[in-house]
Design an enzyme around this catalytic site. Structure first.
Site, PDB file in Angstrom:
ATOM      1  N   ASN A  36      31.404 -87.716   7.843  1.00  0.00           N
ATOM      2  CA  ASN A  36      31.557 -87.977   6.749  1.00  0.00           C
ATOM      3  C   ASN A  36      31.818 -88.829   5.618  1.00  0.00           C
ATOM      4  O   ASN A  36      33.601 -88.621   5.679  1.00  0.00           O
ATOM      5  CB  ASN A  36      31.113 -86.532   5.805  1.00  0.00           C
ATOM      6  CG  ASN A  36      32.373 -85.815   4.848  1.00  0.00           C
ATOM      7  OD1 ASN A  36      33.169 -86.082   5.808  1.00  0.00           O
ATOM      8  ND2 ASN A  36      32.276 -85.852   4.004  1.00  0.00           N
ATOM      9  N   GLU A  38      31.848 -90.221   1.528  1.00  0.00           N
ATOM     10  CA  GLU A  38      31.437 -90.153   0.326  1.00  0.00           C
ATOM     11  C   GLU A  38      31.278 -91.514  -0.075  1.00  0.00           C
ATOM     12  O   GLU A  38      32.077 -92.800   0.170  1.00  0.00           O
ATOM     13  CB  GLU A  38      31.840 -89.008  -0.037  1.00  0.00           C
ATOM     14  CG  GLU A  38      31.711 -87.978   0.186  1.00  0.00           C
ATOM     15  CD  GLU A  38      32.590 -86.639   0.252  1.00  0.00           C
ATOM     16  OE1 GLU A  38      32.825 -86.598  -1.143  1.00  0.00           O
ATOM     17  OE2 GLU A  38      32.228 -85.443   0.534  1.00  0.00           O
ATOM     18  N   CYS A  47      26.700 -88.409   5.640  1.00  0.00           N
ATOM     19  CA  CYS A  47      26.938 -87.375   6.466  1.00  0.00           C
ATOM     20  C   CYS A  47      27.162 -87.366   7.933  1.00  0.00           C
ATOM     21  O   CYS A  47      26.907 -89.184   8.096  1.00  0.00           O
ATOM     22  CB  CYS A  47      25.508 -86.557   6.459  1.00  0.00           C
ATOM     23  SG  CYS A  47      24.683 -84.908   5.661  1.00  0.00           S
ATOM     24  N   GLU A  49      26.954 -86.870  10.520  1.00  0.00           N
ATOM     25  CA  GLU A  49      25.716 -86.585  11.816  1.00  0.00           C
ATOM     26  C   GLU A  49      25.088 -88.306  11.571  1.00  0.00           C
ATOM     27  O   GLU A  49      24.714 -88.447  12.583  1.00  0.00           O
ATOM     28  CB  GLU A  49      25.240 -85.133  11.753  1.00  0.00           C
ATOM     29  CG  GLU A  49      25.132 -84.126  11.735  1.00  0.00           C
ATOM     30  CD  GLU A  49      25.895 -83.512  10.031  1.00  0.00           C
ATOM     31  OE1 GLU A  49      26.777 -84.221   9.778  1.00  0.00           O
ATOM     32  OE2 GLU A  49      26.178 -81.850  10.233  1.00  0.00           O
ATOM     33  N   CYS A  86      22.222 -80.656   8.013  1.00  0.00           N
ATOM     34  CA  CYS A  86      21.798 -80.374   6.647  1.00  0.00           C
ATOM     35  C   CYS A  86      20.693 -81.047   7.135  1.00  0.00           C
ATOM     36  O   CYS A  86      20.217 -81.525   8.024  1.00  0.00           O
ATOM     37  CB  CYS A  86      22.177 -81.542   5.601  1.00  0.00           C
ATOM     38  SG  CYS A  86      22.240 -82.754   5.736  1.00  0.00           S
ATOM     39  N   CYS A  89      20.025 -84.736   7.897  1.00  0.00           N
ATOM     40  CA  CYS A  89      20.174 -84.929   9.200  1.00  0.00           C
ATOM     41  C   CYS A  89      19.487 -84.642   9.870  1.00  0.00           C
ATOM     42  O   CYS A  89      19.914 -84.906  11.590  1.00  0.00           O
ATOM     43  CB  CYS A  89      21.618 -84.706   9.642  1.00  0.00           C
ATOM     44  SG  CYS A  89      22.849 -85.238   8.515  1.00  0.00           S
TER      45      CYS A  89
HETATM   46  N1  THU Z   1      27.229 -83.216   5.179  1.00  0.00           N
HETATM   47  C1  THU Z   1      28.044 -83.573   6.026  1.00  0.00           C
HETATM   48  O1  THU Z   1      28.608 -84.323   6.264  1.00  0.00           O
HETATM   49  N2  THU Z   1      26.986 -83.376   6.960  1.00  0.00           N
HETATM   50  C2  THU Z   1      25.925 -82.348   7.104  1.00  0.00           C
HETATM   51  O2  THU Z   1      25.328 -81.053   7.092  1.00  0.00           O
HETATM   52  C3  THU Z   1      26.400 -81.747   5.382  1.00  0.00           C
HETATM   53  C4  THU Z   1      27.028 -82.757   4.414  1.00  0.00           C
HETATM   54  C5  THU Z   1      28.695 -83.588   4.297  1.00  0.00           C
HETATM   55  C6  THU Z   1      27.761 -84.465   3.109  1.00  0.00           C
HETATM   56  C7  THU Z   1      29.548 -84.450   2.162  1.00  0.00           C
HETATM   57  O3  THU Z   1      30.061 -85.884   2.207  1.00  0.00           O
HETATM   58  C8  THU Z   1      30.026 -83.126   2.322  1.00  0.00           C
HETATM   59  O4  THU Z   1      29.542 -82.464   3.226  1.00  0.00           O
HETATM   60  C9  THU Z   1      29.562 -82.268   0.840  1.00  0.00           C
HETATM   61  O5  THU Z   1      27.924 -81.853   0.772  1.00  0.00           O
END
Ligand code: THU
Length: 134
Positions: A36, A38, A47, A49, A86, A89
């Site tokens: 991920n 940010e 994310c 994925e 999520c 994704c």
């Molecule tokens: N996140 C992912 O990388 N994948 C997911 O399927 C759920 C959430 C990340 C997004 C954000 O940087 C952190 O997790 C918190 O939500």
């Protein structure tokens, strides 16, 4: 999953401190990883994925994805239950699964511990919106 763990440790998650790593095995044997990423403007982050599957799609267009391993936890490795991808994704992964012959196997876990397996993305996202509606 070992490569997903390594990718998770490279995640850029200074705002949530929740780190996610992902590794994809392609039918040509290549393994693509992502984590991920940010952003100070929160919704601009992405994310793990999607970072991984978009990288695969951009570097190896048309090469099928066989398996996807995901590991997710707060940075301190405290979470040990499987963490599923999520909804956004799932929608993104569905695009690739629909365009190839085989289903994508998904394996997900926390920082360590039990791994949950789904045989197909479609099991995680029934009634998907796809190109057939356009
Ligand atoms: N996140 C992912 O990388 N994948 C997911 O399927 C759920 C959430 C990340 C997004 C954000 O940087 C952190 O997790 C918190 O939500």
């Amino acid at each position: 999953m070992d490569l997903a763990i390594e990718a998770r440790h490279r995640a850029y998650a200074p705002y949530s401190n929740f780190t996610v790593g992902c590794a994809l095995l392609l039918e040509n044997g290549e393994i693509i990883t992502g984590n991920n990423q940010e952003n100070a403007a929160y919704p601009s982050g992405l994310c793990a994925e999607r970072v991984a599957i978009f990288a695969a799609g951009s570097q190896y267009p048309g090469v099928a994805v066989l398996k996807m391993a995901i590991t997710a936890s707060p940075k301190d490795d405290s979470f040990h239950k499987p963490v599923p991808p999520c909804g956004a994704c799932r929608q993104s992964i569905a695009e690739y699964e629909n365009n190839q012959e085989n289903d994508i196997e998904l394996y997900f876990m926390g920082a360590a511990g039990k791994v949950l397996k789904s045989d197909s993305l479609s099991d995680l996202l029934p009634l998907v919106f796809d190109k057939n509606y356009l």
